[in-house]
Design a protein around this motif. Structure first.
Motif, PDB file in Angstrom:
ATOM      1  N   UNK A 148      54.863  66.505  47.141  1.00 18.93           N
ATOM      2  CA  UNK A 148      55.285  67.037  45.852  1.00 18.93           C
ATOM      3  C   UNK A 148      54.111  67.440  44.971  1.00 18.93           C
ATOM      4  N   UNK A 149      52.980  66.755  45.117  1.00 14.94           N
ATOM      5  CA  UNK A 149      51.804  67.043  44.303  1.00 14.94           C
ATOM      6  C   UNK A 149      50.634  67.428  45.196  1.00 14.94           C
ATOM      7  N   UNK A 150      49.656  68.080  44.593  1.00 12.75           N
ATOM      8  CA  UNK A 150      48.437  68.412  45.335  1.00 12.75           C
ATOM      9  C   UNK A 150      47.682  67.122  45.638  1.00 12.75           C
ATOM     10  N   UNK A 151      47.313  66.928  46.890  1.00 12.94           N
ATOM     11  CA  UNK A 151      46.634  65.707  47.298  1.00 12.94           C
ATOM     12  C   UNK A 151      45.126  65.811  47.089  1.00 12.94           C
ATOM     13  N   UNK A 152      44.468  64.691  46.840  1.00 18.12           N
ATOM     14  CA  UNK A 152      43.002  64.715  46.757  1.00 18.12           C
ATOM     15  C   UNK A 152      42.415  65.208  48.074  1.00 18.12           C
ATOM     16  N   UNK A 153      41.298  65.908  47.978  1.00 19.55           N
ATOM     17  CA  UNK A 153      40.625  66.413  49.172  1.00 19.55           C
ATOM     18  C   UNK A 153      39.766  65.283  49.738  1.00 19.55           C
ATOM     19  N   UNK A 154      40.112  64.755  50.924  1.00 20.31           N
ATOM     20  CA  UNK A 154      39.396  63.578  51.443  1.00 20.31           C
ATOM     21  C   UNK A 154      38.013  63.940  51.984  1.00 20.31           C
TER      22      UNK A 154
END
Length: 982
Positions: free
Chosen positions: A478-484
């Motif tokens: 649903x949301x933009x995920x952190x870039x790992x």
């Protein structure tokens, strides 16, 4: 927000969508009204008023770039440099616009942060063409930096050099010679036709001896970057383009081998960009050669294809719903696939990895290194160079091909992702293939784990999980995920392996960032449609639908995680291209959107994501065990108290978790980062055992009840299920009042009357939470729960006394303030010059029990009697428009981090807390004291108690129920007296 309370369900929070749209629309309209008032004030040169209205608009429309830029520029003109700098930096990070960057430089310079201003300016000149009106300003900065001069480069190839000495020019390491300062046309230097060599370059340097001039070297790719979009209609080719580094530049386009066409018309484009000068065009199909029957290649001044090119002009008939459709574009309704054997394949074809490459050397090489390190030698790696403009990429690919590490195919001109993939598919015909974006990172064993899902004959495609994978995104879809980073990427892949399952989860479509396709599926479905989807987005969805129609399934590889950066080749045009191609996709395949919606509604991948979250939460450090904090689903004082309590527990070595209500159950979250593990949602009571098991494995020590509003009844028994103690933290009066606020129907403090009066009040007024429980049942339950708690803690004596009044049999209530009390030294009191008027500040979100009626009536009285008092609400209310009409200045909602600066900007004489019902604590009082203000309040609740404990120096107590005329008289007298002492 209390305005939403009537839409609560039995437990969890479920906001009625119509109500949500209503409030969002209302706030949007409030922002628009404030913005228009601000613009009107600017035209009349009423700068203070413009600053106020634009500030209100910016706080109401937090993400609107147009509003925020107007507010930032007004702040800059008025000398509020910190405010301007903050807004400009946010805009630069989102849009990286020329006007924003140079305005930020000015703000830094005026704040005496010259070194920062100079550093940012030197970078800006490498990427942008500066406005002529700041040339002298740049001269001053360059002189202060002891540089020998400065320069900039425009889209036309005009290199402008400001230096007293000759300079040398170097293009990508190739020295072009020495030149006098002034204007140099690079096109005339090369004399090699329409596209001179400088346009194909990457780095242009202007040097004085061994040193770069200020602004050099220039990033040619950034300076010439063009955002664009083109699409067909039934009768024309339409589109727009502009150059962010030089918005004022008038661009040109060329269609196939036609003439160059200047594009001058500036038009409104549905984009978030506040300063984009989008130049639009429309070219009738009958004006094109052969009346537009051929595939069209549309390029800009630098021979780069526009987004959406190449395109098939007759596709416009599909988009516009014209009949008849050209045969090759007949719509293909999504329908159940025909039966197909799910038996294992008899033979397993060889496998090839196909990677199209275009720009971004660092990201591309990181991807290729991960592929080369983690791919079996028997798997052929096919890289397609899509006419990359970056020479570093071209050289690196040539070297890898020479070393026989990759098979290199090269396009003569940029064709886009689908066409490049098709080139690789032709080459790998007869093999299983894996399509891979050049902005991905793959782990060990990725090929085997991906292709083993292709074993059944009816599986056509397989896609892994990713941080940026559409329906396959993890942790959130649903949301933009952190870039790992690389370490976190490896950890996430390890969790996927541990979470491995043999259950096939069928997808409605594959995702092209990493997509395995069986040889049989390719043979029957055909290639990607490169004549429709141009540079990309949507082509894999179209392929998947066509494959589904032939009986193939699309499967999620849930035991594999691939990192994906996303949008690497498309930059600012990404969202525009996606919208265009989704329109095409739905025109070609009616019903596609509904199928995606249905998949999202069922969310069959949820259990996979939750299992991953469970694995990850077990890795959290908890040397002293775990504490669970039960809270409601709202912002405000309780949320802040839970956050501060979690910090304290973390310092003591505990893992602090919070339990928040959601529809049908609850969500278990990390207090320090609630979004990190968003899938720990449990349906209650059905999944209570699973939740309890998780908490038990985490070593739960005790539970803290901060608020049970909205929670399922099962949560009240969780401590018994786990056999752990629980503590109760009193944050309001929910224990004895279903309405919580202790107001009667007239908006006055109810006096906490006997049970009959309370029952009548509840019957004729809305409850503050929707729980089907009678008053006597509530009181009995509260009595039992309060007595069974290990500790009952209240933040003030007033809150404790009110609770004991209703439950006199309770043992000792521990008084534990939510904050350390604030002591404001006399020298910190704000000083201001008076103009005969006195400014009174009110802080927070003002509902009825927070004193809305008082504030409204007081404002009207001040207006009617022309008193020299200004009421400023730093925050918002249940009805801002009515307050504003009553003469109250309403700044709009705020964030905690901005409170002190917002208070300081208002130059207040003192503050007033108009709450008419007893609060258990008041963070607003703390903020006002931190701002150095004396505070007046009514004689009720925690605010009154805290001020009394401080003594007269920190504020004054006003009798509750004082008539408005007497209140206004008292405030004016107090203002004059306070002014006398300052």
């Amino acid at each position: 927000m209390r305005e939403f309370d009537r839409f609560l369900g039995n437990y969890g929070t479920s906001l009625d969508l119509k109500a949500e749209r209503f409030w969002l629309k209302k706030r949007s309209q409030q922002a628009q009204n404030a913005y228009e008032c601000g613009q009107d004030c600017l035209q009349k040169n009423l700068m203070s008023s413009a600053f106020f209205w634009l500030g209100r608009a910016a706080r109401l429309a937090v993400n609107d770039p147009k509003v925020n830029f107007a507010y930032a520029m007004t702040a800059l003109k008025m000398g509020y440099f910190e405010i301007a700098l903050k807004r400009l930096r946010v805009l630069r990070e989102r849009f990286n616009l020329k006007e924003v960057v140079f305005s930020e430089i000015l703000a830094l310079w005026f704040m005496k942060r010259q070194e920062e201003a100079a550093n940012l300016l030197e970078k800006a000149l490498s990427y942008y063409v500066p406005p002529a009106e700041i040339y002298s300003f740049i001269h001053d900065i360059v002189a202060q930096q002891n540089k020998g001069g400065w320069a900039f480069l425009s889209n036309t190839g005009l290199l402008k050099i400001f230096s007293k000495q000759k300079v040398s020019i170097v293009l990508d390491g190739r020295r072009l010679g020495q030149f006098e300062a002034g204007e140099i046309n690079l096109g005339s230097v090369f004399q090699k036709g329409i596209a001179p060599d400088w346009m194909r370059g990457h780095r242009l340097s202007v040097k004085l001896g061994k040193d770069h001039l200020f602004g050099s070297p220039f990033d040619i790719r950034a300076l010439t970057r063009c955002e664009s979009l083109v699409w067909p209609t039934a009768s024309a080719i339409e589109g727009w383009l502009w150059y962010p580094a030089e918005p004022e530049y008038i661009p040109h386009i060329k269609i196939n081998d036609g003439p160059w066409v200047k594009v001058e018309t500036i038009a409104e484009v549905n984009a978030q960009n506040p300063l984009g000068q989008f130049r639009s065009f429309s070219i009738a199909l009958n004006e094109l050669p052969q009346k537009g029957r051929q595939t069209l290649h549309i390029i800009n001044d630098h021979e780069v294809p526009l987004m959406g090119s190449p395109l098939e002009p007759k596709l416009g008939r599909v988009l516009d719903g014209k009949q008849p459709y050209p045969a090759r574009f007949l719509p293909a309704p999504v329908q159940p696939r025909p039966a197909r054997s799910s038996l294992p394949r008899l033979t397993k074809p060889s496998c090839a990895v196909i990677i199209p490459v275009y720009i971004d050397y660092q990201t591309t090489m990181t991807c290729l290194r991960s592929v080369l390190e983690n791919t079996p030698s028997a798997v052929e790696i096919i890289v397609i160079d899509d006419a990359s403009p970056e020479k570093s990429i071209v050289r690196a690919l040539d070297l890898l091909a020479k070393e026989r590490k990759i098979t290199l195919l090269r396009n003569e001109k940029t064709c886009g992702f689908p066409a490049s993939v098709n080139k690789g598919l032709h080459y790998a015909e007869g093999s299983d293939v894996i399509l891979l974006n050049s902005d991905t990172i793959v782990p060990k064993g990725w090929v085997q784990r991906l292709t083993e899902w292709l074993t059944p004959q009816d599986v056509g495609t397989v896609t892994p999980l990713s941080n940026n994978g559409g329906l396959l995104s993890y942790p959130s879809v649903e949301k933009e995920n952190p870039f790992p980073d690389l370490r976190e990427t490896r950890r996430l892949d390890q969790f996927c392996r541990e979470n491995g399952t043999s259950v096939s989860i069928e997808l409605p479509t594959a995702n092209g960032f990493c997509m395995a396709i069986s040889a049989e599926c390719l043979a029957e479905t055909g290639l990607l449609r490169d004549d429709i989807f141009a540079q990309g987005y949507g082509e894999e969805n179209d392929f998947s639908i066509r494959a589904t129609a032939r009986g193939f399934r699309h499967i999620a590889a849930v035991n594999l995680y691939v990192r994906h950066k996303g949008g690497n080749s498309f930059k600012g045009a990404k969202q525009h291209l996606i919208r265009r191609n989704l329109k095409i996709l739905n025109a070609l395949h009616p019903g596609y959107d509904l199928r995606i919606f249905e998949f999202m509604r069922r969310d069959p991948l949820f259990l996979i994501r939750r299992r991953l979250d469970l694995l990850r939460i077990m890795q959290e450090e908890r040397p002293e065990g775990t504490v669970l904090l039960v809270k409601h689903n709202y912002k405000g004082g309780v949320a802040r108290a839970v956050k501060e309590r979690a910090k304290q527990l973390s310092k003591e070595g505990f893992l602090a978790l919070q339990l928040r209500p959601v529809p049908q159950g609850c969500s278990l979250e990390l207090c320090y980062n609630p979004d990190k593990l968003p899938n720990l949602k449990f349906t209650l009571p059905e999944e209570g055992m699973l939740l309890g098991s998780c908490l038990r494995r985490l070593g739960l020590k005790h539970i803290e009840w901060h608020h049970l509003r909205g929670h399922a009844p099962w949560v009240r028994r969780l401590h018994s299920f786990l056999n752990v103690p629980y503590d109760i933290y009193v944050h309001d009066h929910v224990w004895f009042c279903p309405r919580i606020i202790l107001l009667n129907k007239d908006g006055h403090y109810c006096g906490e009357s006997d049970s009959k009066v309370c029952a009548n009040c509840i019957k004729h007024n809305n409850r503050d939470f929707k729980e089907n429980i009678e008053l006597n049942e509530l009181l009995d339950r509260s009595q039992q729960e309060l007595l069974a708690a290990r500790y009952v803690k209240a933040p003030t004596h007033d809150a404790a006394k009110r609770l004991l009044r209703h439950f006199p049999s309770l043992p000792e209530i521990i008084i534990e303030p939510l904050e350390d009390e604030i002591t404001v030294p006399a020298r910190s009191r704000p000083q201001r010059q008076h103009n005969g008027r006195y400014r009174i500040g009110v802080l927070g979100g003002i509902s009825r029990w927070k004193g809305y009626d008082i504030l409204r009536d007081l404002g009207r009285y001040i207006q009617d009697h022309d008193l020299p008092l200004d009421l400023i609400l730093i925050g918002s209310s249940k009805d801002d428009e009515t307050l504003i009409a009553s003469g109250v200045q309403v700044t709009g909602p705020y964030e905690d981090k901005d409170v002190l600066s917002l208070i300081a900007m208002q130059h207040l004489d003192f503050a007033f807390i108009p709450s008419v019902a007893p609060e258990t604590w008041c963070y607003v009082l703390s903020w006002l004291w931190k701002a150095g203000l004396e505070v007046l309040c009514f004689d009720i609740g925690a605010v009154s108690e805290r001020i009394k404990e401080k003594g007269n120096y920190e504020g004054k107590i006003i009798p509750l129920g004082i008539p408005i005329p007497r209140l206004a008289e008292y405030l004016l007298h107090y203002a004059k007296r306070s002014s006398h002492y300052l």
